[in-house]
Design a protein around this motif. Structure first.
Motif, PDB file in Angstrom:
ATOM      1  N   PRO A  96      -2.690  10.706   5.533  1.00 13.76           N
ATOM      2  CA  PRO A  96      -3.925  10.502   6.292  1.00 13.76           C
ATOM      3  C   PRO A  96      -5.162  10.558   5.394  1.00 13.76           C
ATOM      4  O   PRO A  96      -5.166  11.212   4.360  1.00 13.76           O
ATOM      5  CB  PRO A  96      -3.924  11.652   7.295  1.00 13.76           C
ATOM      6  N   VAL A  97      -6.185   9.876   5.822  1.00  8.92           N
ATOM      7  CA  VAL A  97      -7.456   9.861   5.113  1.00  8.92           C
ATOM      8  C   VAL A  97      -8.093  11.242   5.288  1.00  8.92           C
ATOM      9  O   VAL A  97      -8.330  11.675   6.411  1.00  8.92           O
ATOM     10  CB  VAL A  97      -8.384   8.761   5.679  1.00  8.92           C
ATOM     11  N   ARG A  98      -8.362  11.904   4.205  1.00  9.63           N
ATOM     12  CA  ARG A  98      -8.880  13.269   4.282  1.00  9.63           C
ATOM     13  C   ARG A  98     -10.268  13.352   4.893  1.00  9.63           C
ATOM     14  O   ARG A  98     -10.640  14.370   5.462  1.00  9.63           O
ATOM     15  CB  ARG A  98      -8.882  13.903   2.902  1.00  9.63           C
ATOM     16  N   SER A  99     -11.041  12.297   4.795  1.00  4.71           N
ATOM     17  CA  SER A  99     -12.402  12.336   5.335  1.00  4.71           C
ATOM     18  C   SER A  99     -12.443  12.163   6.847  1.00  4.71           C
ATOM     19  O   SER A  99     -13.444  12.425   7.480  1.00  4.71           O
ATOM     20  CB  SER A  99     -13.258  11.250   4.676  1.00  4.71           C
ATOM     21  N   GLN A 100     -11.327  11.744   7.436  1.00  4.49           N
ATOM     22  CA  GLN A 100     -11.281  11.537   8.879  1.00  4.49           C
ATOM     23  C   GLN A 100     -10.996  12.863   9.572  1.00  4.49           C
ATOM     24  O   GLN A 100     -10.112  13.609   9.151  1.00  4.49           O
ATOM     25  CB  GLN A 100     -10.201  10.520   9.219  1.00  4.49           C
ATOM     26  N   PRO A 101     -11.734  13.194  10.636  1.00  5.55           N
ATOM     27  CA  PRO A 101     -11.505  14.479  11.302  1.00  5.55           C
ATOM     28  C   PRO A 101     -10.122  14.544  11.934  1.00  5.55           C
ATOM     29  O   PRO A 101      -9.600  13.556  12.422  1.00  5.55           O
ATOM     30  CB  PRO A 101     -12.593  14.531  12.371  1.00  5.55           C
ATOM     31  N   GLN A 116       3.025  -1.318  12.001  1.00  7.70           N
ATOM     32  CA  GLN A 116       2.281  -1.953  10.928  1.00  7.70           C
ATOM     33  C   GLN A 116       2.205  -1.036   9.700  1.00  7.70           C
ATOM     34  O   GLN A 116       2.189   0.183   9.811  1.00  7.70           O
ATOM     35  CB  GLN A 116       0.896  -2.353  11.407  1.00  7.70           C
ATOM     36  N   LYS A 117       2.193  -1.641   8.551  1.00 11.84           N
ATOM     37  CA  LYS A 117       2.238  -0.907   7.286  1.00 11.84           C
ATOM     38  C   LYS A 117       1.100   0.112   7.174  1.00 11.84           C
ATOM     39  O   LYS A 117       1.314   1.245   6.745  1.00 11.84           O
ATOM     40  CB  LYS A 117       2.182  -1.875   6.111  1.00 11.84           C
ATOM     41  N   ALA A 118      -0.112  -0.285   7.546  1.00 14.60           N
ATOM     42  CA  ALA A 118      -1.255   0.623   7.422  1.00 14.60           C
ATOM     43  C   ALA A 118      -1.069   1.871   8.287  1.00 14.60           C
ATOM     44  O   ALA A 118      -1.409   2.977   7.872  1.00 14.60           O
ATOM     45  CB  ALA A 118      -2.543  -0.097   7.799  1.00 14.60           C
ATOM     46  N   GLU A 119      -0.530   1.716   9.476  1.00 15.69           N
ATOM     47  CA  GLU A 119      -0.314   2.857  10.369  1.00 15.69           C
ATOM     48  C   GLU A 119       0.774   3.774   9.826  1.00 15.69           C
ATOM     49  O   GLU A 119       0.661   4.995   9.861  1.00 15.69           O
ATOM     50  CB  GLU A 119       0.050   2.374  11.771  1.00 15.69           C
ATOM     51  N   TYR A 120       1.829   3.180   9.300  1.00  9.85           N
ATOM     52  CA  TYR A 120       2.919   3.956   8.710  1.00  9.85           C
ATOM     53  C   TYR A 120       2.391   4.761   7.524  1.00  9.85           C
ATOM     54  O   TYR A 120       2.669   5.948   7.391  1.00  9.85           O
ATOM     55  CB  TYR A 120       4.035   3.009   8.274  1.00  9.85           C
ATOM     56  N   MET A 165      -1.715  15.872  11.072  1.00  9.27           N
ATOM     57  CA  MET A 165      -2.891  15.368  11.719  1.00  9.27           C
ATOM     58  C   MET A 165      -3.139  16.063  13.053  1.00  9.27           C
ATOM     59  O   MET A 165      -4.251  16.401  13.379  1.00  9.27           O
ATOM     60  CB  MET A 165      -2.755  13.870  11.912  1.00  9.27           C
ATOM     61  N   TRP A 166      -2.111  16.285  13.847  1.00 12.46           N
ATOM     62  CA  TRP A 166      -2.298  16.849  15.183  1.00 12.46           C
ATOM     63  C   TRP A 166      -2.358  18.370  15.171  1.00 12.46           C
ATOM     64  O   TRP A 166      -2.812  18.981  16.115  1.00 12.46           O
ATOM     65  CB  TRP A 166      -1.195  16.370  16.114  1.00 12.46           C
ATOM     66  N   GLY A 167      -1.859  18.989  14.122  1.00 15.25           N
ATOM     67  CA  GLY A 167      -1.928  20.441  14.007  1.00 15.25           C
ATOM     68  C   GLY A 167      -1.309  21.142  15.197  1.00 15.25           C
ATOM     69  O   GLY A 167      -0.284  20.732  15.730  1.00 15.25           O
ATOM     70  N   SER A 168      -1.962  22.215  15.627  1.00 13.47           N
ATOM     71  CA  SER A 168      -1.411  23.024  16.711  1.00 13.47           C
ATOM     72  C   SER A 168      -1.423  22.305  18.053  1.00 13.47           C
ATOM     73  O   SER A 168      -0.700  22.683  18.971  1.00 13.47           O
ATOM     74  CB  SER A 168      -2.170  24.347  16.821  1.00 13.47           C
ATOM     75  N   LEU A 169      -2.206  21.246  18.171  1.00 13.87           N
ATOM     76  CA  LEU A 169      -2.220  20.478  19.421  1.00 13.87           C
ATOM     77  C   LEU A 169      -0.833  19.919  19.731  1.00 13.87           C
ATOM     78  O   LEU A 169      -0.421  19.871  20.890  1.00 13.87           O
ATOM     79  CB  LEU A 169      -3.239  19.343  19.330  1.00 13.87           C
TER      80      LEU A 169
END
Length: 84
Positions: free
Chosen positions: A70-75, A60-64, A1-5
């Protein structure tokens, strides 16, 4: 999710605000912390769990689930130079 950042982001914390120093002020050692509750798993928050080697980590389970799938549609987070 964070990539090179994730490779360039380095949180800066003063010696007096370091978790070990703050706990020492109230007479607690990091190894005495038994539980750490994380609201989310961004590395600038969750990265500090290394200071609590004996703690059980709760999230929380959803965060884990999102951390691993990760949701692919989320940037994704990107470096400013990577934005189009």
């Amino acid at each position: 999710m964070w990539g090179s950042l994730a490779k360039v982001f380095v949180p800066k914390i003063s010696e007096e605000n370091h978790p070990e120093q703050m706990l020492a002020r109230v007479g607690i050692k990091p190894k005495e912390i038994t539980h750490v509750v994380l609201s989310h798993l961004h590395f600038d928050h969750a990265g500090g769990i290394r200071f609590f080697p004996q703690a059980r980590i709760l999230v929380q389970k959803a965060e884990y689930r999102y951390a691993y799938y990760p949701v692919r549609s989320q940037p994704k987070c990107r470096m400013p130079s990577q934005r189009h």
